[in-house]
Scaffold this motif. Sequence first.
Motif, short mmCIF file in Angstrom:
data_model
loop_
_atom_site.label_atom_id
_atom_site.label_comp_id
_atom_site.label_asym_id
_atom_site.label_seq_id
_atom_site.Cartn_x
_atom_site.Cartn_y
_atom_site.Cartn_z
N PHE A 154 0.82 -1.20 0.00
CA PHE A 154 0.00 0.00 0.00
C PHE A 154 0.86 1.25 0.00
O PHE A 154 0.62 2.20 -0.75
N MET A 155 1.89 1.28 0.83
CA MET A 155 2.75 2.45 0.90
C MET A 155 3.54 2.63 -0.40
O MET A 155 3.86 3.76 -0.80
N ALA A 283 9.25 -1.18 -5.54
CA ALA A 283 9.21 -2.64 -5.69
C ALA A 283 9.79 -3.32 -4.46
O ALA A 283 9.29 -4.36 -4.00
N GLY A 284 10.84 -2.71 -3.90
CA GLY A 284 11.47 -3.28 -2.71
C GLY A 284 10.54 -3.29 -1.52
O GLY A 284 10.55 -4.23 -0.71
N MET A 285 9.71 -2.24 -1.40
CA MET A 285 8.72 -2.22 -0.32
C MET A 285 7.84 -3.46 -0.36
O MET A 285 7.62 -4.13 0.65
N ILE A 286 7.34 -3.76 -1.56
CA ILE A 286 6.44 -4.89 -1.71
C ILE A 286 7.16 -6.21 -1.48
O ILE A 286 6.70 -7.08 -0.73
N LEU A 287 8.31 -6.38 -2.11
CA LEU A 287 9.05 -7.64 -1.99
C LEU A 287 9.50 -7.90 -0.56
O LEU A 287 9.42 -9.03 -0.07
N CYS A 288 9.99 -6.85 0.11
CA CYS A 288 10.44 -7.03 1.49
C CYS A 288 9.27 -7.34 2.41
O CYS A 288 9.40 -8.14 3.35
N GLY A 289 8.11 -6.73 2.16
CA GLY A 289 6.93 -7.03 2.95
C GLY A 289 6.47 -8.46 2.75
O GLY A 289 6.12 -9.16 3.71
N GLY A 346 6.90 -2.31 5.67
CA GLY A 346 5.99 -3.44 5.92
C GLY A 346 6.04 -3.93 7.35
O GLY A 346 5.02 -3.96 8.04
N PRO A 347 7.23 -4.34 7.84
CA PRO A 347 7.32 -4.77 9.24
C PRO A 347 6.88 -3.70 10.24
O PRO A 347 6.20 -4.01 11.22
#
Length: 443
Positions: A154-155, A283-289, A346-347
């Motif tokens: 979302f972010m 993309a990193g936000m999503i993948l890391c989440g 995410g975390p």
Amino acid sequence: MAFHPIAADDDDASGVGVARKYAWIVFALTFGLLISDYMSRQVLNAVFPMLKGEWALSDGQLGLLSGIVALMVGLLTFPLSLMADRFGRVKSLALMALLWSLATLGCALAQDYQQMFIARFMVGVGEAAYGSVGIAVVISVFPKHLRATLASAFMAGGMFGSVLGMALGGAIAAKLGWRWSFAGMALFGLVLAVLYPIIVKEARIAPQRANQAANKVAAAVKRPLRTLCSSPSVIAAYIGSGLQLFVGGTVIVWMPSYLNRYYDMATDKAGGVAAIIVLCSGAGMILCGMLSDRLCRQSAQRKVSLAIAYCLGSCLLLSAAFALPPGPAQLLLICLGMLIAAGTTGPAGAMVANLTHYSVHGTAFATLTLANNLLGLAPGPFITGKVSDVIGLQAAFQLVPLVSIAAAAVFFYAKCHYHKDIARLQGEQVDDSVGHAVVEVKV
């Protein structure tokens, strides 16, 4: 048809089932409005040259048109999120989208600088609480173990919306003029604003919460609100997230200037390369989440450990990148560093959701947004600019990643208290449930 059971420790949402298809429809519409939010906010940057030439504006006046939106978002996020938690999140989101879309249309119709300033002011008012309330709606229709993925995805929509707003705005302005750039963004937002309350219903995403509001159980108000800052872990989540975004936000803001100065790139090319780096971060936000949820499904505490790893990993990669001379190797390391630099969103979002009462999740995410802005996104670019004036941008960029070490230390502090704080919150929510039952019997 598959159903998503809401987490039992979400108190008033426990026991509610949401159809999988409907949950993803809610996510898609809420995510689409977030993209509209940032498209309306960032389209201005694409038409700066046209406005400057047509109205003979100074750079300071242009900067104020952009800054007024961020200022209103920072000032109004918390109170408007609190109101949305009290009076209905779905209705509030639709009204917010309607307001910023109409205000963006007002930008298209503005005849002078003063009218444009008033329209941008209203864009900021409309957008102020959307991110925090929107993510509260999204996590309410999915299982608890997906919270990090959902929060990060979302972010990340904000970054994708920013890129789309600038790219589409510039393309439309080149063909039809700058007014149509604003009008196009406004039309997109208005369509979604009308569809949203028709499809997304408060009673379907949180029926028990709606019933409690209807029964006016006043006893449920004070204790949930205290959970916003009642534990060391949740306070550390706010601070750690803000400090880590100091790094990511600074690199995004100053990267076009860095590419222009040290790679001799023209403005358009520097902006294009910087946009790729922004997309890497999104993309990193999503993948890391997603990685966080997958690895930590059996132990929520591991999410905090991954947040620490993301902080230290980005520090290592970005420090190595800015120690290298300009070239392909440096750009590759910057992209890799930015891929995980915002991975803590995410975390951190999952921690805030797990450590606060369901009924104030919108306000909790507003508090997280406030910390992200006050500790990271606002001071990062400013402080880096001041340091750059003294030692140069290259040297300043070598110092910026070190803030991630402080972020990692704060998350480590959160890890030391996380399990105890979760247990205490669950105990309080059991007490609340008993209290609610007593009130209902008396009624």
